[in-house]
Design a protein around this motif. Structure first.
Motif, short mmCIF file in Angstrom:
data_model
loop_
_atom_site.label_atom_id
_atom_site.label_comp_id
_atom_site.label_asym_id
_atom_site.label_seq_id
_atom_site.Cartn_x
_atom_site.Cartn_y
_atom_site.Cartn_z
N GLN A 170 27.55 -52.64 43.09
CA GLN A 170 28.80 -53.24 42.60
C GLN A 170 28.74 -53.47 41.09
O GLN A 170 29.74 -53.77 40.45
CB GLN A 170 29.12 -54.56 43.32
N LEU A 171 27.53 -53.30 40.50
CA LEU A 171 27.37 -53.51 39.06
C LEU A 171 27.12 -52.22 38.30
O LEU A 171 27.38 -52.16 37.09
CB LEU A 171 26.17 -54.45 38.80
N ALA A 172 26.56 -51.22 38.94
CA ALA A 172 26.17 -50.02 38.21
C ALA A 172 26.19 -48.81 39.15
O ALA A 172 25.54 -48.85 40.20
CB ALA A 172 24.76 -50.18 37.64
N PRO A 173 26.90 -47.74 38.75
CA PRO A 173 26.78 -46.51 39.54
C PRO A 173 25.33 -46.04 39.52
O PRO A 173 24.65 -46.15 38.50
CB PRO A 173 27.67 -45.50 38.79
N PHE A 183 29.30 -44.72 32.59
CA PHE A 183 28.79 -46.09 32.64
C PHE A 183 27.72 -46.31 31.57
O PHE A 183 27.76 -47.29 30.81
CB PHE A 183 28.23 -46.37 34.03
N LEU A 184 26.77 -45.39 31.49
CA LEU A 184 25.69 -45.55 30.49
C LEU A 184 26.26 -45.50 29.08
O LEU A 184 25.85 -46.28 28.21
CB LEU A 184 24.62 -44.46 30.69
N LEU A 190 27.85 -48.89 28.39
CA LEU A 190 26.88 -49.98 28.24
C LEU A 190 26.10 -49.85 26.93
O LEU A 190 25.89 -50.84 26.21
CB LEU A 190 25.92 -49.97 29.43
N PHE A 191 25.72 -48.64 26.58
CA PHE A 191 24.95 -48.45 25.35
C PHE A 191 25.84 -48.61 24.11
O PHE A 191 25.36 -49.04 23.06
CB PHE A 191 24.23 -47.08 25.36
N TYR A 192 27.11 -48.28 24.20
CA TYR A 192 28.01 -48.53 23.07
C TYR A 192 28.06 -50.04 22.79
O TYR A 192 27.99 -50.47 21.63
CB TYR A 192 29.42 -47.98 23.38
N SER A 230 31.96 -53.05 36.43
CA SER A 230 30.53 -52.73 36.25
C SER A 230 29.92 -53.67 35.20
O SER A 230 30.62 -54.47 34.56
CB SER A 230 30.34 -51.28 35.81
N LEU A 231 28.62 -53.50 35.03
CA LEU A 231 27.87 -54.26 34.01
C LEU A 231 28.47 -54.09 32.61
O LEU A 231 28.35 -55.00 31.78
CB LEU A 231 26.45 -53.68 33.93
N ALA A 232 29.09 -52.95 32.36
CA ALA A 232 29.69 -52.73 31.04
C ALA A 232 30.79 -53.77 30.80
O ALA A 232 30.89 -54.35 29.71
CB ALA A 232 30.25 -51.31 30.92
N ASP A 233 31.60 -54.03 31.81
CA ASP A 233 32.68 -55.01 31.68
C ASP A 233 32.11 -56.42 31.53
O ASP A 233 32.56 -57.21 30.70
CB ASP A 233 33.60 -54.95 32.90
N LEU A 234 31.12 -56.72 32.36
CA LEU A 234 30.49 -58.04 32.32
C LEU A 234 29.92 -58.32 30.92
O LEU A 234 30.15 -59.39 30.33
CB LEU A 234 29.41 -58.09 33.40
#
Ligand SMILES: N[C@@H](CCC(=O)N[C@@H](CS)C(=O)NCC(=O)O)C(=O)O
Length: 208
Positions: A81-84, A94-95, A98-100, A160-164
């Motif tokens: 639910q947090l990361a594909p 997703f990566l 998150l890295f941006y 995802s973690l990117a939004d969090l």
């Protein structure tokens, strides 16, 4: 049991949010950076960089760098639910997202919170803070255009973690009006903050 060195208002809250979303148990050891507890010999023995958070795993390994900790927990505990997961179609997007945030938005936020470290003269501190905020908003503007096109989350309908992580930084900006030019970012932040497991942690952030 995990041991987390962190606590509000630091980005250790991001790790706590991951723990909350994953229903993972941990013991919080608060580090008060205002009292410079992150620079004590005891803490430097945990994380020689002198930054929080640091996470000690149940096996006794010490992890640092917030996005690395987030990914580690998501992967180790299958928090899909947090990361594909590796091999899923949205993994690359997703990566990238998150890295941006980690490589572009976070450094601007660091300058925003510690402007005095980046100036030669004390009198330039306020200008540096304003410049850092402009840089952060520039990055958030890029994210806003992506979210307008593909949102409401970085991965469309999938949180995802990117939004969090992005929501933590956006919510840390002291002037609420600063996000007015980024309505898609604001919408994403609202959605993240409304998640039942995350709401109390964002409330802890707003108390600082
Ligand atoms: N790249 C590290 C940076 C960690 C970091 O700068 N943490 C802040 C708290 S949010 C800190 O420890 N600040 C103390 C300092 O810079 O002296 C990460 O993302 O975990």
């Amino acid at each position: 049991m995990y041991i987390l060195f962190g606590g509000p208002p630091t980005r250790g809250l991001i790790t706590e949010m991951v723990m909350a979303e994953g229903a993972l148990d941990y013991e919080l050891r608060p580090i008060d950076i205002k009292r410079k507890e992150h620079l004590t010999p005891e803490y430097l023995a945990v994380n020689p960089a002198g930054w929080v958070p640091a996470l000690v795993t149940p096996e006794g390994e010490t992890l640092y760098e917030t996005p690395a900790i987030s990914l580690y927990l998501a992967e180790r505990h299958d928090l899909t639910q947090l990361a594909p997961q590796v091999g899923e179609p949205q993994r690359g997007a997703f990566l990238s997202a998150l890295f941006y945030i980690a490589d572009e938005l976070e450094p601007a936020m660091k300058r925003y919170f510690y402007p005095h470290r980046y100036v030669m003269r004390d009198e330039d501190t306020a200008a540096m803070k304003a410049h850092a905020l402009r840089s952060a908003l520039d990055r958030l503007g890029v994210i806003d255009r992506r979210l307008t096109r593909e949102g409401p989350y970085h991965l469309g309908d999938r949180f995802s973690l990117a939004d969090l992580t992005m929501a933590y930084w956006a919510a840390s900006i002291e002037d609420d009006a600063a996000l007015e030019p980024c309505p898609a970012v604001k919408r994403c932040v609202e959605l993240v903050m409304a998640r039942p497991k995350l709401r109390p942690l964002f409330e802890a952030l707003s108390g600082y």
